[in-house]
Design an enzyme around this catalytic site. Structure first.
Site, PDB file in Angstrom:
ATOM      1  N   LYS A  43      -8.959  32.188  34.111  1.00  0.00           N
ATOM      2  CA  LYS A  43      -7.508  32.369  33.973  1.00  0.00           C
ATOM      3  C   LYS A  43      -7.208  33.332  32.821  1.00  0.00           C
ATOM      4  CE  LYS A  43      -7.153  28.384  30.887  1.00  0.00           C
ATOM      5  NZ  LYS A  43      -6.953  26.912  30.851  1.00  0.00           N
ATOM      6  N   TYR A 273       5.208  52.634   7.903  1.00  0.00           N
ATOM      7  CA  TYR A 273       6.589  52.147   7.889  1.00  0.00           C
ATOM      8  C   TYR A 273       6.933  51.346   6.640  1.00  0.00           C
ATOM      9  CZ  TYR A 273       7.478  53.377  12.769  1.00  0.00           C
ATOM     10  OH  TYR A 273       7.687  54.052  13.933  1.00  0.00           O
TER      11      TYR A 273
HETATM   12  C1  LIG Z   1      -8.113  26.209  30.702  1.00  0.00           C
HETATM   13  C2  LIG Z   1      -8.612  25.071  31.455  1.00  0.00           C
HETATM   14  C3  LIG Z   1      -9.977  24.734  31.433  1.00  0.00           C
HETATM   15  C4  LIG Z   1     -10.983  25.438  30.554  1.00  0.00           C
HETATM   16  O1  LIG Z   1     -10.711  25.133  29.217  1.00  0.00           O
HETATM   17  P1  LIG Z   1     -11.696  25.569  28.017  1.00  0.00           P
HETATM   18  O2  LIG Z   1     -11.284  24.688  26.919  1.00  0.00           O
HETATM   19  O3  LIG Z   1     -11.420  26.993  27.756  1.00  0.00           O
HETATM   20  O4  LIG Z   1     -13.073  25.340  28.479  1.00  0.00           O
HETATM   21  C5  LIG Z   1     -10.407  23.699  32.231  1.00  0.00           C
HETATM   22  N1  LIG Z   1      -9.539  23.028  33.012  1.00  0.00           N
HETATM   23  C6  LIG Z   1      -8.207  23.310  33.042  1.00  0.00           C
HETATM   24  C7  LIG Z   1      -7.307  22.518  33.924  1.00  0.00           C
HETATM   25  C8  LIG Z   1      -7.706  24.333  32.262  1.00  0.00           C
HETATM   26  O5  LIG Z   1      -6.401  24.620  32.295  1.00  0.00           O
END
Ligand SMILES: *Cc1c(COP(=O)(O)O)cnc(C)c1O
Length: 413
Positions: A43, A273
């Site tokens: 993701k 800036y």
């Molecule tokens: C983001 C996510 C993960 C992975 O999480 P990490 O802590 O980066 O390993 C696993 N399951 C769900 C539902 C997530 O949203």
């Protein structure tokens, strides 16, 4: 060749070492053992590493499942030719269910409504669709409550257009070392197992039960079940918190940019800036094409959770004011950490390279930044065995066009 072309098109990029990601995958496999499947979480553009390139490599390495939060992230993977199964975490709404099915993405059933939506879209397409039922055990986000989950799972299993392939939940505080948080996670797991056992008693099989993110797969080995869902670990980082650190992780990510100009300024000159920096000595100032619009120095603003955290935040702010010099952002050039001068601008910043006399226009600087905040507009350059393997798509097209031009020129002479 590819590298030179990249320099020509854009002097700023994110270098992603695919070998390091695959090494981290191996480490996770070694830790969970051969009986546990791996769902690689890609993701948020694979946590800033570029989802398509990372997913393609993971797929080649035989990862069992991929996962994204949003439908459109899944669509992007399919459009880039990724074939592996992809779970979509977020609840689908409206016409999203049909779109997910058309792209062969695996929907999460987060409510009775999603189940109905996906079933209807599946029937319309005359296709039986695998789904994963999400149980809300204490994350306080999405899913079906444990009390309603068994009935809904039974309904899904009985639906001719749905296949109950998975059952999962998400832990709220797996990285925290606190005893109360550990107990909370255990309670979440107990609720989840309650649902799984009730289904087993009713003779409803669920092939893929999964609970663990990165932190949980390290902290709670008894929760591995059929599959684990690492994100953070794949990208070479341990989750923030008190956790066992049994894996040798490699960092695959580096934000880089080339120096565009170098000028010398006399003592008293102001840089950037608001004249936020005034140099005290004769200073060589390098201009770099990275700014806050690219994600550099962008950090999420988190509200302190306790008085102690508030004091710490105040302390940090106070010290950074008191010792501005020592708290300045730095970049690495030729192995040396050099300070950023003044305000980071929207797409540019300046570094003090007085102590790096060999720095020239074109010399590469390495930045630290929050990976998920770094703009997707920056090309990702994927490396394998220290050689460029892939670049993000628009650049690939440009490079192909350049090559054609070269061929035509050489034919013309
Ligand atoms: C983001 C996510 C993960 C992975 O999480 P990490 O802590 O980066 O390993 C696993 N399951 C769900 C539902 C997530 O949203």
């Amino acid at each position: 060749m590819l590298l030179e072309q990249l320099e020509y098109f854009t002097p700023r990029w994110v270098e992603v070492n695919i070998d390091a990601i695959l090494h981290n995958l191996q480490e996770i496999r070694r830790w969970v053992g051969p009986g546990v499947k791996i769902m690689a979480v890609v993701k948020a553009d694979a946590y800033g590493h570029g989802a398509a390139g990372v997913a393609r490599a993971l797929e080649e390495a035989g990862v069992d499942f991929l996962a994204v939060t949003a439908l459109e992230e899944g669509i992007e993977l399919r459009r880039q030719g990724v074939e592996a199964p992809v779970l979509v975490f977020a609840p689908l709404i409206g016409s999203q269910a049909g779109i997910a099915i058309d792209y062969r993405l695996t929907p999460s059933v987060n409510s009775e409504e999603t189940a109905r939506l996906v079933s209807r879209a599946a029937r319309f397409r005359q296709r039986c669709v695998p789904v994963h039922l999400k149980v809300e055990t204490g994350m306080g986000r999405m899913g079906v409550s444990p009390s309603a989950a068994v009935e809904l799972a039974a309904a899904v299993a009985a639906d001719p257009w749905l296949e109950l392939e998975g059952l999962y939940t998400h832990l709220a505080a797996a990285a925290s070392g606190k005893r109360s948080d550990r107990r909370y996670c255990e309670e979440q797991f107990r609720r989840f197992c309650g649902v799984a056992e009730a289904l087993a008693e009713r003779g409803i099989p669920v092939p893929l039960r999964h609970v663990c993110n990165s932190a949980a797969l390290l902290a709670f080995p008894h929760m591995h079940l059929d599959m684990v869902r690492p994100g953070t670990l794949l990208y070479g980082q341990y989750p923030v918190g008190k956790l066992p650190r049994p894996l040798r992780l490699e960092n695959p990510w580096q934000l880089k940019a080339r120096i565009l100009q170098i000028q010398e300024f006399p003592p008293g000159a102001s840089i950037g800036y608001e004249r936020a920096a005034v140099v005290r000595r004769r200073t060589r100032v390098a201009v770099l094409p990275i700014g806050y619009a690219d994600g550099f120095t962008m950090e999420p603003r988190l509200r302190p959770r306790s008085f102690w955290e508030l004091l710490r935040a105040w302390g940090k702010a106070f010290l950074s004011w008191l010792w501005g010099k020592r708290w300045r952002e730095t970049v690495e050039i030729n192995g040396k950490q050099v300070p950023i001068l003044g305000r980071v601008a929207m797409q540019l910043c300046m570094a003090d390279v007085t102590d790096v006399p060999e720095a020239r226009v074109g010399t590469v600087a390495s930045f630290s930044a929050r990976r998920t905040a770094v703009s997707r507009a920056l090309p990702r350059l994927y490396m394998r065995a220290s050689r460029p393997w892939l670049v993000s798509s628009w650049l690939e097209e440009e490079i192909a066009r350049e090559r054609e031009k070269e061929v035509r020129l050489s034919e013309g002479t």
